[in-house]
Design a protein around this motif. Structure first.
Motif, short mmCIF file in Angstrom:
data_model
loop_
_atom_site.label_atom_id
_atom_site.label_comp_id
_atom_site.label_asym_id
_atom_site.label_seq_id
_atom_site.Cartn_x
_atom_site.Cartn_y
_atom_site.Cartn_z
N ALA A 83 0.83 -1.21 0.00
CA ALA A 83 0.00 0.00 0.00
C ALA A 83 0.87 1.26 0.00
O ALA A 83 0.58 2.23 -0.74
N TRP A 84 1.93 1.27 0.79
CA TRP A 84 2.81 2.44 0.82
C TRP A 84 3.59 2.58 -0.47
O TRP A 84 3.79 3.71 -0.97
N ASP A 85 4.04 1.47 -1.04
CA ASP A 85 4.75 1.56 -2.33
C ASP A 85 3.81 2.07 -3.43
O ASP A 85 4.24 2.84 -4.30
N LEU A 86 2.55 1.67 -3.39
CA LEU A 86 1.58 2.18 -4.36
C LEU A 86 1.35 3.68 -4.16
O LEU A 86 1.21 4.42 -5.13
N ARG A 87 1.31 4.14 -2.91
CA ARG A 87 1.19 5.58 -2.64
C ARG A 87 2.39 6.34 -3.21
O ARG A 87 2.24 7.43 -3.77
N ALA A 88 3.57 5.78 -3.03
CA ALA A 88 4.78 6.43 -3.54
C ALA A 88 4.72 6.56 -5.06
O ALA A 88 5.00 7.63 -5.62
N LEU A 89 4.33 5.49 -5.74
CA LEU A 89 4.24 5.53 -7.19
C LEU A 89 3.16 6.53 -7.64
O LEU A 89 3.39 7.31 -8.57
N ALA A 90 2.02 6.52 -6.98
CA ALA A 90 0.94 7.45 -7.35
C ALA A 90 1.40 8.90 -7.17
O ALA A 90 1.11 9.76 -8.03
N ASN A 134 10.43 -2.22 -6.09
CA ASN A 134 9.81 -2.49 -4.79
C ASN A 134 8.42 -3.08 -4.94
O ASN A 134 8.05 -4.01 -4.21
N LEU A 135 7.64 -2.57 -5.88
CA LEU A 135 6.31 -3.12 -6.12
C LEU A 135 6.41 -4.57 -6.60
O LEU A 135 5.63 -5.42 -6.17
N ALA A 136 7.38 -4.83 -7.46
CA ALA A 136 7.57 -6.21 -7.94
C ALA A 136 7.88 -7.13 -6.76
O ALA A 136 7.32 -8.24 -6.66
N ALA A 137 8.75 -6.68 -5.86
CA ALA A 137 9.09 -7.50 -4.68
C ALA A 137 7.86 -7.67 -3.79
O ALA A 137 7.64 -8.76 -3.24
#
Length: 190
Positions: A83-90, A134-137
């Protein structure tokens, strides 16, 4: 020991802090990163959470991206990390499209490497491969190999857009290692 990706990201964050010494948000993010790397995961998470509340959802997109990127690393639950990695990408994607919608995101001149002060867009460009890695991991850890492979493709493409150097090479190696791990878990052989 920090990975090449982590060293490169720290260099990006440090460069931003040096070029914008008045930016207390980046300084505070850097302090939380140091706490985390020194082993105080909970305090780092607490400080980043407090800062996240201060920044808010409409705050500076570069700050939100940087903070969320590092907040992900402090999470105990893999779903929270995702969820945090998705926030970073967004936040990173929002930063790019909010500023340059007519060019489909990134104007060529804004991302050119070279002398002079770095615009946050240049720093974000360096984050994209790591964000996707990071999202892939995260997806691999959640047993979602198709999503992991999709993010690896994005990580490779964005890493290829970086200048040659240790950071780019470290990212490529990390991408290859994760790809091998995912393929190994799926029973593929090279």
């Amino acid at each position: 020991m920090a990975t090449a990706s982590e060293r490169g990201e720290c260099a990006v964050a440090e460069k931003q802090r040096q070029e914008a010494p008045e930016d207390s948000v980046l300084t505070r993010i850097g302090q939380a990163i140091m706490l985390h790397r020194a082993g105080d995961r909970e305090e780092a998470r607490n400080r980043l959470a407090e800062l996240w509340r201060e920044i808010g959802p409409q705050g500076n997109a570069f700050h939100r991206c940087t903070l969320a990127h590092y907040m992900a690393d402090t999470q105990d639950d893999p779903r929270d990390e995702l969820a945090w990695d998705l926030r970073a990408l967004a936040a990173a994607e929002g930063f790019v499209t909010e500023r340059f919608p007519e060019a489909g995101g990134i104007p060529r001149a804004a991302v050119a490497d070279g002398p002079g002060p770095r615009h946050p867009l240049v720093a974000l460009r360096a984050f994209f491969p790591s964000l996707h890695l990071n999202l892939a991991a995260d997806y691999a850890g959640l047993d979602r190999p198709a999503d992991a492979r999709a993010q690896l493709r994005r990580a490779k493409a964005s890493a290829n857009a970086l200048a040659d150097g240790d950071y780019r090479q470290g990212l490529r190696e990390a991408i290859d290692r994760l790809e091998s791990r995912i393929d190994g878990a799926a029973g593929y052989s090279a």
